[in-house]
Write a protein that holds these residues in place. Structure first.
Motif, PDB file in Angstrom:
ATOM      1  N   SER A   1       0.160  69.710   5.716  1.00 57.10           N
ATOM      2  CA  SER A   1       0.428  70.885   4.889  1.00 57.10           C
ATOM      3  C   SER A   1       0.714  70.457   3.455  1.00 57.10           C
ATOM      4  O   SER A   1       1.218  69.356   3.214  1.00 57.10           O
ATOM      5  N   VAL A   2       0.397  71.338   2.517  1.00 56.94           N
ATOM      6  CA  VAL A   2       0.654  71.067   1.101  1.00 56.94           C
ATOM      7  C   VAL A   2       1.153  72.352   0.454  1.00 56.94           C
ATOM      8  O   VAL A   2       0.486  73.390   0.524  1.00 56.94           O
ATOM      9  N   ALA A   3       2.329  72.295  -0.167  1.00 54.78           N
ATOM     10  CA  ALA A   3       2.854  73.443  -0.903  1.00 54.78           C
ATOM     11  C   ALA A   3       2.596  73.226  -2.389  1.00 54.78           C
ATOM     12  O   ALA A   3       2.892  72.162  -2.916  1.00 54.78           O
ATOM     13  N   VAL A   4       2.013  74.232  -3.058  1.00 55.29           N
ATOM     14  CA  VAL A   4       1.692  74.116  -4.482  1.00 55.29           C
ATOM     15  C   VAL A   4       2.461  75.184  -5.261  1.00 55.29           C
ATOM     16  O   VAL A   4       2.393  76.345  -4.880  1.00 55.29           O
ATOM     17  N   PRO A   5       3.202  74.867  -6.352  1.00 60.39           N
ATOM     18  CA  PRO A   5       3.380  73.531  -6.919  1.00 60.39           C
ATOM     19  C   PRO A   5       4.278  72.607  -6.078  1.00 60.39           C
ATOM     20  O   PRO A   5       4.066  71.405  -6.082  1.00 60.39           O
ATOM     21  N   ASN A   6       5.297  73.139  -5.375  1.00 58.53           N
ATOM     22  CA  ASN A   6       6.128  72.263  -4.542  1.00 58.53           C
ATOM     23  C   ASN A   6       6.811  73.114  -3.465  1.00 58.53           C
ATOM     24  O   ASN A   6       6.645  74.339  -3.457  1.00 58.53           O
ATOM     25  N   ASP A   7       7.585  72.488  -2.572  1.00 52.12           N
ATOM     26  CA  ASP A   7       8.083  73.277  -1.439  1.00 52.12           C
ATOM     27  C   ASP A   7       9.310  74.139  -1.750  1.00 52.12           C
ATOM     28  O   ASP A   7       9.839  74.812  -0.869  1.00 52.12           O
TER      29      ASP A   7
ATOM     30  N   GLY B   1      15.450  78.893   5.343  1.00 47.47           N
ATOM     31  CA  GLY B   1      14.670  78.140   4.369  1.00 47.47           C
ATOM     32  C   GLY B   1      15.365  76.798   4.273  1.00 47.47           C
ATOM     33  O   GLY B   1      16.595  76.750   4.386  1.00 47.47           O
ATOM     34  N   HIS B   2      14.640  75.708   4.061  1.00 45.59           N
ATOM     35  CA  HIS B   2      15.303  74.399   4.153  1.00 45.59           C
ATOM     36  C   HIS B   2      16.316  74.176   3.040  1.00 45.59           C
ATOM     37  O   HIS B   2      17.160  73.307   3.149  1.00 45.59           O
ATOM     38  N   GLN B   3      16.207  74.974   1.947  1.00 44.98           N
ATOM     39  CA  GLN B   3      17.219  74.844   0.893  1.00 44.98           C
ATOM     40  C   GLN B   3      17.790  76.208   0.528  1.00 44.98           C
ATOM     41  O   GLN B   3      18.106  76.469  -0.635  1.00 44.98           O
TER      42      GLN B   3
ATOM     43  N   LEU C   1      17.795  68.555   5.450  1.00 47.15           N
ATOM     44  CA  LEU C   1      17.701  67.387   4.564  1.00 47.15           C
ATOM     45  C   LEU C   1      18.696  67.522   3.430  1.00 47.15           C
ATOM     46  O   LEU C   1      19.030  68.630   3.016  1.00 47.15           O
ATOM     47  N   ARG C   2      19.147  66.384   2.918  1.00 44.18           N
ATOM     48  CA  ARG C   2      20.039  66.457   1.752  1.00 44.18           C
ATOM     49  C   ARG C   2      19.239  66.945   0.545  1.00 44.18           C
ATOM     50  O   ARG C   2      18.026  66.718   0.448  1.00 44.18           O
ATOM     51  N   TYR C   3      19.916  67.632  -0.364  1.00 44.06           N
ATOM     52  CA  TYR C   3      19.238  68.058  -1.592  1.00 44.06           C
ATOM     53  C   TYR C   3      20.260  68.318  -2.693  1.00 44.06           C
ATOM     54  O   TYR C   3      21.433  68.559  -2.427  1.00 44.06           O
ATOM     55  N   LYS C   4      19.754  68.278  -3.913  1.00 54.76           N
ATOM     56  CA  LYS C   4      20.592  68.549  -5.093  1.00 54.76           C
ATOM     57  C   LYS C   4      20.544  70.037  -5.368  1.00 54.76           C
ATOM     58  O   LYS C   4      19.472  70.643  -5.359  1.00 54.76           O
ATOM     59  N   TYR C   5      21.718  70.634  -5.589  1.00 54.90           N
ATOM     60  CA  TYR C   5      21.740  72.065  -5.855  1.00 54.90           C
ATOM     61  C   TYR C   5      22.901  72.389  -6.784  1.00 54.90           C
ATOM     62  O   TYR C   5      24.028  71.970  -6.517  1.00 54.90           O
ATOM     63  N   GLU C   6      22.610  73.118  -7.849  1.00 50.07           N
ATOM     64  CA  GLU C   6      23.641  73.501  -8.818  1.00 50.07           C
ATOM     65  C   GLU C   6      24.515  72.308  -9.194  1.00 50.07           C
ATOM     66  O   GLU C   6      25.749  72.427  -9.219  1.00 50.07           O
ATOM     67  N   GLY C   7      23.877  71.183  -9.437  1.00 56.96           N
ATOM     68  CA  GLY C   7      24.603  70.000  -9.886  1.00 56.96           C
ATOM     69  C   GLY C   7      25.366  69.263  -8.792  1.00 56.96           C
ATOM     70  O   GLY C   7      26.089  68.312  -9.082  1.00 56.96           O
TER      71      GLY C   7
ATOM     72  N   ALA D   1       8.832  74.702   7.414  1.00 54.21           N
ATOM     73  CA  ALA D   1       8.657  74.154   8.770  1.00 54.21           C
ATOM     74  C   ALA D   1       8.616  72.628   8.726  1.00 54.21           C
ATOM     75  O   ALA D   1       9.314  71.960   9.501  1.00 54.21           O
ATOM     76  N   ALA D   2       7.829  72.061   7.808  1.00 48.29           N
ATOM     77  CA  ALA D   2       7.719  70.593   7.747  1.00 48.29           C
ATOM     78  C   ALA D   2       9.070  69.935   7.426  1.00 48.29           C
ATOM     79  O   ALA D   2       9.469  68.985   8.105  1.00 48.29           O
ATOM     80  N   PRO D   3       9.823  70.432   6.423  1.00 47.35           N
ATOM     81  CA  PRO D   3      11.160  69.844   6.194  1.00 47.35           C
ATOM     82  C   PRO D   3      12.088  69.948   7.408  1.00 47.35           C
ATOM     83  O   PRO D   3      12.841  69.011   7.688  1.00 47.35           O
TER      84      PRO D   3
END
Ligand SMILES: *[C@@H]1O[C@H](CO)[C@@H](O)[C@H](O)[C@H]1NC(C)=O
Ligand SMILES: *[C@@H]1O[C@H](CO)[C@@H](O)[C@H](O)[C@H]1NC(C)=O
Ligand SMILES: *[C@@H]1O[C@H](CO)[C@@H](O)[C@H](O)[C@H]1NC(C)=O
Ligand SMILES: *[C@@H]1O[C@H](CO)[C@@H](O)[C@H](O)[C@H]1NC(C)=O
Ligand SMILES: *[C@@H]1O[C@H](CO)[C@@H](O)[C@H](O)[C@H]1NC(C)=O
Ligand SMILES: *[C@@H]1O[C@H](CO)[C@@H](O)[C@H](O)[C@H]1NC(C)=O
Ligand SMILES: *[C@@H]1O[C@H](CO)[C@@H](O)[C@H](O)[C@H]1NC(C)=O
Length: 473
Positions: free
Chosen positions: A90-96, A342-344, A353-359, A44-46
């Motif tokens: 909000s905080v996602a652990v370990p990461n989002d 899902g944001h990714q 948002l832009r993101y790195k995926y599979e190189g 949601a936050a992304p």
């Protein structure tokens, strides 16, 4: 990709085939907001970091007259903990991207509550897994959501995919419809008698069940249990005063395990016979929900579970699938369909948002499957924001061709639109690339020969009109 409109039509001729619209055809409700989205809580936050998604939702709302409904829920709902004193919203652990625990405080609800177009209706999934202190955590979530979201909060869900709880170690073997129904009634009683609910001007209702396993595909069940809508309503999960809907989840294909991953295929997705097979297993479930006084909805869905597959989920073939899938669902009485985001995730129609995926570096953007929403927006628009009726046409019902009649009312003469979908696979990706998708999965197959075309002539009792059928994008 606009559906064509005709009035008072009796027969449609497609090439040499005549497609009749039988007068006694069963009609089901086609809601203007049948197409909605389900957002994983940790996404949601992304999603709200820029205006991409709200701009798209505003554009859709302008076409239809009402905005798409949004469910904030998914696996992470049962890993969400409310903490008033959290340092950020909000905080996602370990990461989002890999979430074990998702922590939220009250203003997290404000973030997404205020982001979407005015009048957007929200469904929020409370954490049913965590029973500690008599669901103290879920009670805090409910209080904050009611307080912040007000009239835009339409329904709560209690837990996500509760028919996977034993498998996840969240409930002991033997946990079934009887135990779940007791817990469901206990927690809803607590919510209904809480001060925040009693004082709320607008009181949200509930979406019950939230089951994952497809009733007719036993080898896709994660655990031994007795959950389905027939059994759970028999066990007493019935209360149409507060239960607005029952939810099941459906993913026709899956990337979750090697066996199902090896069967992934676009040909199998963009296929009306398969759509019918996948959805018709819910006809008895829909009837059970209806008998209990509330409609059945597909509360979370997409092309393939465990985030989808690039090259399948993000293609125009997937857009054809989603279009046919939503209309077939409506034609058997399923009134709402929520596509998971899902944001990714590879199946997401929108990536915020832009993101790195599979190189590769993927940009924020809109993927091909979003066009199913845009197309269907024109189908459901135009009854002053009221529901229409829909029937699947028996004479347009093959693996590569489906058809639907849309009515403004219950009479035959209320016919408003005809929708035809040519699902035949035609490979034509050439020199095109969507930078928000992986380039490594762009198809290089090109079908040979001329792309087949279907032309139709609409013969009407009063007017004769020529109409061009919708073609595969
Ligand atoms: C998003 O839209 C709102 C309202 O139109 C505007 O105030 C805000 O600046 C926009 N945000 C971004 C990041 O563009
Ligand atoms: C997220 O956490 C997982 C597990 O600790 C780790 O493998 C992954 O690299 C992390 N991702 C990012 C983007 O930090
Ligand atoms: C359950 O919630 C309590 C707070 O209400 C928290 O302390 C505990 O860690 C939670 N358990 C799990 C498994 O998340
Ligand atoms: C419904 O309950 C019956 C009787 O307990 C059981 O045989 C059946 O498998 C259940 N249905 C599902 C889908 O689990
Ligand atoms: C959907 O139908 C296909 C083709 O029959 C089948 O392989 C798949 O298991 C079905 N999926 C579900 C969830 O029913
Ligand atoms: C379409 O065909 C299936 C069999 O493949 C059948 O069960 C279904 O009722 C048909 N739909 C219509 C609208 O006739
Ligand atoms: C389209 O390409 C796929 C993958 O290469 C292939 O399996 C399929 O037969 C092709 N279909 C047509 C109609 O060309």
């Amino acid at each position: 990709m606009r559906p064509f409109l005709v009035s008072l039509l009796s027969t449609l001729v497609v090439a040499s085939d005549v497609i009749d619209i039988p007068s006694d055809i069963p009609k089901r409700v086609l809601k203007p907001d049948i197409y909605g989205y389900s957002i994983e809580p940790s996404s949601a936050a992304p999603y709200i970091k820029n205006n991409l998604t709200s701009n798209l939702m505003t554009a859709i709302a302008k076409i239809i007259g009402v905005p798409a409904s949004i469910r904030v829920g998914g696996n992470i709902a049962d890993q969400t903990l409310f903490e008033a004193g959290l340092k950020s919203s909000s905080v996602a652990v370990p990461n989002d991207t890999v979430v074990d625990t998702f922590r939220i405080r009250k203003d997290w609800f404000r973030g997404w509550g205020e982001y979407f177009p005015l009048e957007t209706k929200f469904i929020y999934t409370l954490n049913l897994r965590n029973e500690s202190g008599s669901w103290m955590n879920a009670m805090k979530e409910a209080e904050a959501a009611i307080d912040v979201l007000g009239a835009s909060l339409s329904r709560f869900e209690l837990g996500n995919e509760i028919d996977h709880y034993i498998n996840k170690g969240w409930r002991k073997p033997g946990w079934g419809t009887k135990e779940y129904t007791q817990q469901w009634h206990r927690l809803t009683r607590q919510i209904l008698s809480s001060a925040s609910y009693k004082n709320a001007k607008h009181k949200p209702h509930f979406q019950a069940a939230v089951f994952a396993d497809p009733p007719w595909v036993p080898d896709q069940h994660d655990e031994v249990d007795d959950f389905d809508i027939i059994n759970v309503t028999r066990a007493g999960l019935v209360d149409p005063k507060i239960i607005d809907s029952y939810a099941v989840h459906l993913y026709p294909q899956s990337t979750c395990d090697a066996a199902r991953e090896s069967r992934l295929s676009l040909n199998l997705l963009s296929n009306h016979e398969v759509v019918w097979k996948n959805l018709s297993q819910f006809i008895p479930q829909e009837a059970a929900a209806r008998n209990a006084g509330s409609p059945l909805v597909l509360g979370e869905t997409n092309s393939a579970s465990c985030s989808g597959r690039s090259g399948i989920s993000d293609t125009f073939g997937a857009a054809l699938w989603a279009t046919d899938y939503v209309l077939t669902a409506a034609s058997i009485g399923i009134e709402e369909v929520y596509f998971h985001l899902g944001h990714q995730s590879e199946y997401s129609a929108i990536t915020p948002l832009r993101y790195k995926y599979e190189g590769e570096q993927l940009t924020a953007g809109v993927r091909a499957n979003f066009y199913s929403h845009l197309f269907l927006a024109f189908v459901v628009a135009g009854n002053s924001g009221q529901s229409q009726k829909i029937s699947a046409l028996p004479a347009a019902n093959t693996s590569d061709f489906s058809g639907y009649a849309v009515f403004s009312g219950s009479k035959e003469s209320d016919l408003e639109k005809l929708v035809f979908i040519d699902l035949a696979v035609w490979n034509s990706t050439k020199g095109l690339h969507n930078p928000s998708t992986l380039s490594s999965t762009d198809s290089d197959a090109v079908s040979s020969g001329h792309r087949p075309q279907r032309n139709g002539i609409v013969e009407c009792e009063i007017l004769r009109a020529e109409a061009v059928l919708i073609q595969k994008a």
